[in-house]
Design a protein around this motif. Structure first.
Motif, short mmCIF file in Angstrom:
data_model
loop_
_atom_site.label_atom_id
_atom_site.label_comp_id
_atom_site.label_asym_id
_atom_site.label_seq_id
_atom_site.Cartn_x
_atom_site.Cartn_y
_atom_site.Cartn_z
N GLN A 39 0.83 -1.21 0.00
CA GLN A 39 0.00 0.00 0.00
C GLN A 39 0.87 1.26 0.00
O GLN A 39 0.63 2.20 -0.74
CB GLN A 39 -0.90 0.03 1.25
N GLU A 40 1.88 1.24 0.85
CA GLU A 40 2.76 2.41 0.97
C GLU A 40 3.53 2.65 -0.32
O GLU A 40 3.65 3.78 -0.79
CB GLU A 40 3.72 2.19 2.15
N LEU B 72 2.71 1.80 -3.35
CA LEU B 72 1.84 2.26 -4.43
C LEU B 72 1.46 3.73 -4.26
O LEU B 72 1.33 4.46 -5.24
CB LEU B 72 0.61 1.37 -4.54
N LEU B 73 1.31 4.15 -3.01
CA LEU B 73 1.10 5.58 -2.76
C LEU B 73 2.28 6.40 -3.27
O LEU B 73 2.12 7.42 -3.93
CB LEU B 73 0.98 5.85 -1.26
N LEU C 168 -0.08 7.14 10.99
CA LEU C 168 -1.07 7.12 9.92
C LEU C 168 -0.51 7.71 8.65
O LEU C 168 0.23 8.67 8.67
CB LEU C 168 -2.29 7.95 10.33
N GLY C 169 -0.89 7.11 7.53
CA GLY C 169 -0.57 7.70 6.24
C GLY C 169 -1.36 8.99 6.10
O GLY C 169 -2.41 9.16 6.72
N SER D 35 -4.27 8.51 1.73
CA SER D 35 -4.54 7.09 1.52
C SER D 35 -5.82 6.85 0.73
O SER D 35 -6.63 6.04 1.12
CB SER D 35 -4.62 6.40 2.87
N ASP D 36 -5.98 7.56 -0.36
CA ASP D 36 -7.22 7.36 -1.10
C ASP D 36 -7.03 6.45 -2.30
O ASP D 36 -7.60 6.63 -3.35
CB ASP D 36 -7.77 8.71 -1.56
N LEU D 37 -6.18 5.44 -2.14
CA LEU D 37 -5.99 4.50 -3.23
C LEU D 37 -7.28 3.74 -3.51
O LEU D 37 -7.79 3.08 -2.62
CB LEU D 37 -4.89 3.48 -2.86
N PRO D 38 -7.81 3.82 -4.71
CA PRO D 38 -9.05 3.12 -4.99
C PRO D 38 -8.80 1.65 -5.29
O PRO D 38 -9.00 1.19 -6.39
CB PRO D 38 -9.58 3.86 -6.22
N SER D 39 -8.31 0.94 -4.31
CA SER D 39 -7.94 -0.42 -4.59
C SER D 39 -7.97 -1.21 -3.29
O SER D 39 -8.04 -0.65 -2.21
CB SER D 39 -6.54 -0.45 -5.17
N THR D 40 -7.87 -2.51 -3.40
CA THR D 40 -7.95 -3.32 -2.20
C THR D 40 -7.06 -4.54 -2.30
O THR D 40 -6.70 -4.96 -3.38
CB THR D 40 -9.39 -3.75 -1.94
#
Lengths: 140, 167
Positions: free
Chosen positions: B39-40, B42-43, B84-85, B88-93
């Motif tokens: 996640q980090e 990809l951000l 906290l990031g 963090s609005d990555l549209p993915s899961t």
């Protein structure tokens, strides 16, 4: 005294040597049993490393973000971790009836749980929004 | 002149998410930390793509991945709780591996995973990048910011140490 090969051996094995250097290494290997033995050991460990299974990581788009009411965010961490554990156990039961892994809240990394709970926009989630919302209401 | 990278970060997620996850998993031995790292990364990829300079994409991506991993290690050492990031609005899961997958991989590679975790970080990282991810020496050198000769030496010494520990 004969000088044995060092890290050239790994590079030779990986095809990372220039042609001239590779020829020199091959020539040395032809006449040095000790270095051939070393090469064989490297071949073996390299094969073991390369046969490690690649864990699956599946990427999918999601439709909507997780939303937690602002005033309740800070209160739901523990409840959410428990709900998440319950959700995972449920998933484990469905997909692997013979082998169920018991997970506890501590199996989730703190940052992951906190992001799910505190950050409205974080959508890399394992926890379904309805579970999260129910948890927020329980704790509110 | 800076050119935008021709593909979006979502494609990077699809094409490299699994590799990044496995890199982190083999380095730290923890699937949940590995997931956080993806996640980090990809951000950071999304934020960095507009400034991407044409060159070695693999080197660029793995440098970001490595930095994210090391930042995370430092953060955990300094403060074993939560940071906290901020974006963090990555549209993915993330879809977790099935319990069967986790169990079977744990059983079959327990010894070698344990030996990997015992290696000094520089060696562990070089070996994982080379033998698990399949990067070239040049790509590893770009990612870790070291000369190719250093990478070569780290891979060789890492493999030898593993061999000794597993003998």
């Amino acid at each position: 005294m004969k000088v044995h090969l060092g890290h050239e051996l790994s590079a030779y094995l990986d095809g990372e040597l220039q042609a001239a250097e590779a020829r020199k290494v091959a020539g040395h290997l032809g006449g040095c049993e000790s270095c051939r033995g070393e090469l064989n050991e490297l071949i073996e460990i390299r094969a073991r490393l390369r046969s490690l299974p690649m864990m699956d990581y599946v990427w999918q788009a999601v439709e909507r973000p997780v939303v937690v009411p602002l005033v309740r965010r800070a209160r739901v961490i523990i409840g959410t971790a428990a709900a998440a554990a319950a959700a995972i156990i449920a998933v484990a039961t469905v997909s692997a009836p013979r082998e169920v892994i018991a997970l506890s809240p501590s199996d989730f990394s703190p940052s992951f749980v906190a992001r799910q709970t505190l950050d409205q926009n974080f959508t890399g989630r394992l926890i379904p929004p309805d579970v999260l919302t129910a948890s927020a209401e329980d704790n509110g | 002149m800076t050119e935008a990278f021709p593909i979006g970060w979502e494609e990077v997620a699809r094409s490299h998410g699994r590799k990044i996850y496995n890199y982190a998993y083999r380095l730290c031995g923890n699937p949940h930390d590995a997931n956080d790292l993806v996640q980090e990364v990809l951000l950071r990829v999304r934020n960095g793509l507009p400034d991407y300079q044409p060159g070695s994409f693999e080197g660029w991506l793995w440098r970001i991945t490595r930095n994210a991993f090391l930042d995370d290690l430092r953060r955990r050492r300094r403060r074993p709780t939560v940071a906290l990031g901020t974006d963090s609005d990555l549209p993915s899961t993330y879809v977790a591996p099935s319990p069967d997958e986790v169990l079977s991989s744990v059983r079959f590679d327990e010894d070698i995973q344990k030996a990997l975790l015992d290696l000094p970080m520089d060696f562990r990282e070089a070996v994982v990048m080379c033998d698990v991810i399949g990067l070239s020496y040049e790509e590893i050198a770009a990612a870790v910011g070291a000369p190719v000769g250093t990478v070569r030496s780290r891979i060789h010494r890492g493999r030898r140490l593993l061999r000794e520990r597993l003998a």
